[in-house]
Design a protein around this motif. Structure first.
Motif, mmCIF file in Angstrom:
data_model
loop_
_atom_site.group_PDB
_atom_site.id
_atom_site.type_symbol
_atom_site.label_atom_id
_atom_site.label_comp_id
_atom_site.label_asym_id
_atom_site.label_seq_id
_atom_site.Cartn_x
_atom_site.Cartn_y
_atom_site.Cartn_z
ATOM 1 N N LEU A 94 -8.704 -4.877 14.758
ATOM 2 C CA LEU A 94 -9.155 -5.259 13.429
ATOM 3 C C LEU A 94 -8.659 -4.174 12.488
ATOM 4 O O LEU A 94 -8.871 -2.989 12.747
ATOM 5 C CB LEU A 94 -10.681 -5.346 13.400
ATOM 6 N N LEU A 95 -7.961 -4.571 11.434
ATOM 7 C CA LEU A 95 -7.430 -3.581 10.511
ATOM 8 C C LEU A 95 -7.348 -4.137 9.103
ATOM 9 O O LEU A 95 -7.392 -5.350 8.898
ATOM 10 C CB LEU A 95 -6.050 -3.089 10.958
ATOM 11 N N TRP A 96 -7.226 -3.229 8.164
ATOM 12 C CA TRP A 96 -7.019 -3.580 6.765
ATOM 13 C C TRP A 96 -5.578 -3.204 6.459
ATOM 14 O O TRP A 96 -5.228 -2.023 6.455
ATOM 15 C CB TRP A 96 -7.981 -2.804 5.875
ATOM 16 N N ILE A 97 -4.756 -4.186 6.228
ATOM 17 C CA ILE A 97 -3.326 -3.969 6.017
ATOM 18 C C ILE A 97 -3.092 -3.329 4.653
ATOM 19 O O ILE A 97 -3.644 -3.783 3.651
ATOM 20 C CB ILE A 97 -2.563 -5.313 6.091
ATOM 21 N N ASP A 98 -2.249 -2.297 4.625
ATOM 22 C CA ASP A 98 -1.885 -1.708 3.333
ATOM 23 C C ASP A 98 -0.657 -2.438 2.778
ATOM 24 O O ASP A 98 -0.019 -3.231 3.472
ATOM 25 C CB ASP A 98 -1.657 -0.197 3.441
ATOM 26 N N ARG A 99 -0.344 -2.171 1.528
ATOM 27 C CA ARG A 99 0.746 -2.881 0.850
ATOM 28 C C ARG A 99 2.088 -2.700 1.565
ATOM 29 O O ARG A 99 2.854 -3.643 1.708
ATOM 30 C CB ARG A 99 0.848 -2.448 -0.606
ATOM 31 N N GLY A 100 2.360 -1.495 2.031
ATOM 32 C CA GLY A 100 3.631 -1.234 2.707
ATOM 33 C C GLY A 100 3.811 -2.086 3.955
ATOM 34 O O GLY A 100 4.872 -2.691 4.161
ATOM 35 N N LEU A 101 2.785 -2.151 4.788
ATOM 36 C CA LEU A 101 2.857 -2.969 5.999
ATOM 37 C C LEU A 101 2.957 -4.446 5.638
ATOM 38 O O LEU A 101 3.724 -5.198 6.245
ATOM 39 C CB LEU A 101 1.640 -2.712 6.894
ATOM 40 N N ALA A 102 2.204 -4.867 4.630
ATOM 41 C CA ALA A 102 2.253 -6.270 4.202
ATOM 42 C C ALA A 102 3.660 -6.653 3.746
ATOM 43 O O ALA A 102 4.171 -7.720 4.098
ATOM 44 C CB ALA A 102 1.248 -6.513 3.083
ATOM 45 N N GLU A 103 4.286 -5.784 2.979
ATOM 46 C CA GLU A 103 5.640 -6.074 2.495
ATOM 47 C C GLU A 103 6.643 -6.115 3.642
ATOM 48 O O GLU A 103 7.544 -6.951 3.648
ATOM 49 C CB GLU A 103 6.055 -5.049 1.442
ATOM 50 N N PRO A 123 8.833 -16.712 -5.317
ATOM 51 C CA PRO A 123 7.782 -16.665 -6.349
ATOM 52 C C PRO A 123 6.385 -16.341 -5.821
ATOM 53 O O PRO A 123 5.568 -15.784 -6.544
ATOM 54 C CB PRO A 123 7.802 -18.069 -6.957
ATOM 55 N N PHE A 124 6.114 -16.646 -4.571
ATOM 56 C CA PHE A 124 4.773 -16.441 -4.021
ATOM 57 C C PHE A 124 4.607 -15.107 -3.292
ATOM 58 O O PHE A 124 3.530 -14.805 -2.788
ATOM 59 C CB PHE A 124 4.403 -17.590 -3.074
ATOM 60 N N PHE A 125 5.656 -14.286 -3.240
ATOM 61 C CA PHE A 125 5.624 -13.047 -2.454
ATOM 62 C C PHE A 125 4.487 -12.115 -2.875
ATOM 63 O O PHE A 125 3.711 -11.655 -2.034
ATOM 64 C CB PHE A 125 6.968 -12.318 -2.543
ATOM 65 N N ASP A 126 4.378 -11.823 -4.167
ATOM 66 C CA ASP A 126 3.347 -10.882 -4.626
ATOM 67 C C ASP A 126 1.942 -11.386 -4.319
ATOM 68 O O ASP A 126 1.076 -10.610 -3.902
ATOM 69 C CB ASP A 126 3.496 -10.596 -6.121
ATOM 70 N N GLU A 127 1.707 -12.669 -4.516
ATOM 71 C CA GLU A 127 0.380 -13.230 -4.216
ATOM 72 C C GLU A 127 0.099 -13.172 -2.715
ATOM 73 O O GLU A 127 -1.022 -12.901 -2.291
ATOM 74 C CB GLU A 127 0.270 -14.664 -4.729
ATOM 75 N N ARG A 159 -0.796 -9.621 -1.955
ATOM 76 C CA ARG A 159 -2.128 -9.343 -2.520
ATOM 77 C C ARG A 159 -3.220 -9.956 -1.633
ATOM 78 O O ARG A 159 -4.225 -9.323 -1.332
ATOM 79 C CB ARG A 159 -2.205 -9.895 -3.948
ATOM 80 N N TYR A 160 -3.000 -11.175 -1.204
ATOM 81 C CA TYR A 160 -3.989 -11.859 -0.364
ATOM 82 C C TYR A 160 -4.157 -11.176 0.997
ATOM 83 O O TYR A 160 -5.276 -10.903 1.438
ATOM 84 C CB TYR A 160 -3.593 -13.325 -0.175
ATOM 85 N N ILE A 161 -3.055 -10.886 1.678
ATOM 86 C CA ILE A 161 -3.148 -10.359 3.043
ATOM 87 C C ILE A 161 -3.722 -8.939 3.053
ATOM 88 O O ILE A 161 -4.220 -8.479 4.076
ATOM 89 C CB ILE A 161 -1.788 -10.451 3.773
ATOM 90 N N THR A 162 -3.696 -8.263 1.901
ATOM 91 C CA THR A 162 -4.280 -6.924 1.799
ATOM 92 C C THR A 162 -5.682 -6.950 1.190
ATOM 93 O O THR A 162 -6.265 -5.899 0.939
ATOM 94 C CB THR A 162 -3.375 -5.995 0.953
ATOM 95 N N SER A 163 -6.234 -8.140 0.977
ATOM 96 C CA SER A 163 -7.522 -8.276 0.290
ATOM 97 C C SER A 163 -8.736 -8.072 1.195
ATOM 98 O O SER A 163 -9.858 -7.967 0.711
ATOM 99 C CB SER A 163 -7.620 -9.651 -0.377
ATOM 100 N N GLY A 164 -8.533 -8.036 2.486
ATOM 101 C CA GLY A 164 -9.641 -7.872 3.421
ATOM 102 C C GLY A 164 -9.103 -7.617 4.809
ATOM 103 O O GLY A 164 -7.892 -7.675 5.043
ATOM 104 N N PRO A 165 -9.983 -7.340 5.750
ATOM 105 C CA PRO A 165 -9.523 -7.064 7.109
ATOM 106 C C PRO A 165 -8.913 -8.295 7.776
ATOM 107 O O PRO A 165 -9.239 -9.431 7.431
ATOM 108 C CB PRO A 165 -10.789 -6.616 7.838
ATOM 109 N N VAL A 166 -8.019 -8.019 8.719
ATOM 110 C CA VAL A 166 -7.396 -9.056 9.541
ATOM 111 C C VAL A 166 -7.602 -8.684 11.004
ATOM 112 O O VAL A 166 -7.852 -7.527 11.331
ATOM 113 C CB VAL A 166 -5.882 -9.207 9.247
ATOM 114 N N ALA A 167 -7.497 -9.667 11.872
ATOM 115 C CA ALA A 167 -7.529 -9.422 13.314
ATOM 116 C C ALA A 167 -6.134 -9.698 13.849
ATOM 117 O O ALA A 167 -5.666 -10.838 13.820
ATOM 118 C CB ALA A 167 -8.553 -10.320 13.997
ATOM 119 N N ALA A 168 -5.454 -8.641 14.276
ATOM 120 C CA ALA A 168 -4.098 -8.759 14.809
ATOM 121 C C ALA A 168 -4.176 -8.765 16.328
ATOM 122 O O ALA A 168 -4.958 -8.018 16.920
ATOM 123 C CB ALA A 168 -3.246 -7.588 14.324
#
Length: 150
Positions: A37-46, A56-60, A63-72
């Motif tokens: 369980l982790l909270w992805i930072d912007r660098g990893l998300a990109e 066009p949807f890249f920034d959103e 933003r979404y995937i870094t908005s809360g924890p994920v289970a990888a």
């Protein structure tokens, strides 16, 4: 055995669906070999969504995937990449078949519960992004002979 990367996205974590997603894959016969369980930072998300950079949807998406924890997680099994994709259902939940994860729990394409690698090459890349050497566990399951002929 083949391996794939799966991520329960922030909406799935917030809705308490991590266990349900894992259960579906394990009941199908796939082996869980890594989970965090982790909270992805912007660098990893990109880096994760690099193929969508410039769209066009890249920034959103970032933003979404870094908005809360994920289970990888990493799953292992025969034909795991394609089977997991089928079990997840179409990216747009409205087009996902009933009984798939997205068909059961998804409503909106931007909140579609789960991500899964779309190829063996993507799986290897994504596993490398989210898991360090030594974090994937090798083990034998007593039930494997009941799942696989050989």
């Amino acid at each position: 055995m083949d391996r794939t990367f799966v991520m329960v996205k922030p909406d799935g974590v917030q809705r308490g669906l991590v266990g349900e997603v894992i259960t579906r894959f394990e009941r199908r016969g796939f082996k869980l070999v890594a989970l965090k369980l982790l909270w992805i930072d912007r660098g990893l998300a990109e880096r994760h969504y690099e193929e969508h950079r410039g769209k066009p949807f890249f920034d959103e998406l970032v933003r979404y995937i870094t908005s809360g924890p994920v289970a990888a997680m990493v799953l292992e099994g025969r034909e795991v990449v394609t089977t997991v994709r089928e079990m997840m259902g179409a990216t747009q939940p409205a087009k996902a078949l009933p009984g798939t994860i997205r068909g059961t729990y998804g409503i909106d394409v931007g909140r579609n519960i789960v991500h899964g690698s779309d190829s063996a090459a993507s799986a290897a890349r994504e596993i490398g992004l989210f898991f360090a050497d030594g974090e994937l566990i090798e083990y034998e399951r007593a039930l494997d002979p009941w799942i696989y002929e050989r």
